[in-house]
Design an enzyme around this catalytic site. Structure first.
Site, PDB file in Angstrom:
ATOM      1  CG  HIS A 138      -7.435 -18.895  65.566  1.00  0.00           C
ATOM      2  ND1 HIS A 138      -8.366 -17.909  65.822  1.00  0.00           N
ATOM      3  CD2 HIS A 138      -8.170 -19.981  65.812  1.00  0.00           C
ATOM      4  CE1 HIS A 138      -9.716 -18.315  66.302  1.00  0.00           C
ATOM      5  NE2 HIS A 138      -9.537 -19.777  66.144  1.00  0.00           N
ATOM      6  CG  ASP A 183      -2.955 -18.504  69.772  1.00  0.00           C
ATOM      7  OD1 ASP A 183      -3.454 -19.011  70.705  1.00  0.00           O
ATOM      8  OD2 ASP A 183      -3.633 -18.319  68.694  1.00  0.00           O
ATOM      9  CB  CYS A 216     -10.674 -19.882  63.132  1.00  0.00           C
ATOM     10  SG  CYS A 216     -12.451 -19.873  63.683  1.00  0.00           S
TER      11      CYS A 216
END
Ligand SMILES: *Cc1c(COP(=O)(O)O)cnc(C)c1O
Length: 425
Positions: free
Chosen positions: A142, A219, A383
């Site tokens: 991302h 993440d 994104c």
């Protein structure tokens, strides 16, 4: 009373009270959004990957906290402020337990996952990285796990290396291992791709990163929702996630960091609450996590996040994951039967996120047409523009599932897609 021992023996205590029967209708009844109508159709919400809907348990807890338990934290010598502080700190402990952190002091509340990445790049990165030092990310990150490192690169001259994936979206372990070396200072990889649904082998990634002498950061914005996390088992140094994708409110994210690492990091932002003592000549800072929470924190959002965690635990993360696998299998099969539809991302380890394209129909048009049927999906680059480039695409359509989705949602999606195809035929 007769007991059905066969069923009772099958209940996994870790999987929560509803483990033996996943009652999706009971779950849907807890989410007001499931009753919303859009364009004359019942909402079919397939965009939880962008943000999840909230159960009444979260909404009511926040409402109550605003109405009856509200004051600023860490300040007042009066009962209401003490109560708000207790609630806020209890939320921190809830998050710590949910991730199996060793201590609540390892949990820093931020605005979202993006802010957590920026905190690490600004504080840890500026202090520890020099020109030529290397950070390894993957091709499916991302933007939140790309751009903060690029800002740091422009300032310090660090080098960003990219671990590749194959055409199915599998993380390539050998190629990743080959990127690691004496200059590698940080490996920062997603647990789950928000576009492909790929789940990466985080434990193995952490082991290799540590062998190379690097820190490892994950993440977890999608991963904590679909698979959960045990930061000690994985041996993560940093782990980030965001509240709004975990059925909690917006405006709150989490940075987990090992305490000995956090203690050696300088402040990120300065202001109230993060200081010990201030004079015009010299200011001293508090220990983590306070050091990294300048100003009035997201008090009610933290309480809402804790309520969301309670809700997820009441259903059971494993039960939710099991349900989502069924949805993923059903969606993969049903979408695969649509002529001209290509699923982007068929990794061996995958969660309930399905990106796709349809020949002759732009993803944005797919999104708009099926919205007329009440079906909400995401269309765009999600994104993750470098990932789009990797597949030679400008955009995909993406259906992503949450605990409240049912098989019928997939069928409604398929019907709506066939209708979209007809329009463009
Ligand atoms: C949504 C998402 C983020 C960013 O979360 P924010 O709440 O926008 O900060 C980061 N990584 C992944 C994989 C995501 O899905």
């Amino acid at each position: 009373m007769t007991m059905n021992t066969a069923i009772n023996e099958n209940i996994d205590p870790k999987a929560g009270k509803r483990a033996n029967f996943y009652d999706v209708e009971a779950i849907r009844a807890d989410f007001p959004a499931m009753k919303v109508e859009v364009n004359g159709h019942p909402l079919t919400f397939l965009d939880s990957g962008a943000s999840a809907q909230k159960p009444v348990q979260v909404l009511e807890r926040m409402d109550q906290a605003y109405r009856e338990e509200y004051a600023n934290v860490h300040r007042g010598a009066y009962r209401l402020s003490e109560l708000a502080t207790e609630n806020y700190e209890n939320a921190r402990s809830s998050v710590a337990r949910f991730m199996n952190a060793a201590s609540a002091d390892e949990i820093i509340f931020t605005r979202n996952a993006t802010a957590a990445f920026n905190l690490v790049s600004s504080s840890w990165g500026r202090k520890n990285l020099r020109a030529g030092d290397e950070i390894v990310v993957s091709h499916m990150e991302h933007h939140a796990n790309i751009v903060p490192w690029q800002l740091l690169r422009d300032e310090t001259g660090i080098v960003i290396k990219v671990a590749p994936i194959d055409d199915d979206g599998n993380f390539l372990m050998d190629e990743f291992a080959a990127l690691l070396g004496a200059k590698t200072k940080l490996v920062s990889i997603t647990q789950t791709s928000n576009v492909l649904g790929t789940m990466t082998p985080i434990k193995e990634i952490a082991r290799l990163a540590h062998e190379a002498g690097a820190l490892v950061m994950f993440d977890g914005a999608q991963g904590i929702v679909h698979a959960g996390i045990d930061v000690q088992d994985v041996d993560a140094d940093f782990y980030v996630f965001t509240g709004h994708k975990l059925y909690g409110p917006t405006g709150i994210g989490v940075l987990y960091g090992k305490l000995d690492i956090l203690k050696n990091m300088p402040p990120y932002q300065g202001g109230g609450d993060m200081i010990e003592m201030v004079t015009f000549e010299k200011t001293t800072y508090r220990e983590p996590p306070a050091r990294f929470e300048a100003g009035t924190p997201p008090i009610i959002e933290a309480i809402g996040l804790a309520a969301a965690i309670d809700y997820v635990n009441s259903i059971g993360q494993e039960a939710i994951a099991g349900h989502e696998v069924e949805l993923l299998n059903h969606a993969t099969k049903a979408l695969g039967q649509i002529d001209g539809l290509t699923i982007i991302g068929q990794a061996r380890q995958k969660c309930a996120i399905v990106s796709f394209t349809i020949e002759g129909v732009h993803p944005h048009d797919i999104g708009t047409i099926i919205d007329a049927r009440g079906v909400a999906i995401r269309a765009g680059h999600h994104c993750a523009q470098p990932l789009m480039d990797r597949f030679g695409l400008a955009a995909t359509a993406r259906a992503s599932f949450g605990m409240y989705n049912k098989k019928e949602d997939v069928d409604v999606l398929v019907d709506a897609l066939l209708y979209a195809k007809e329009i463009f035929a």
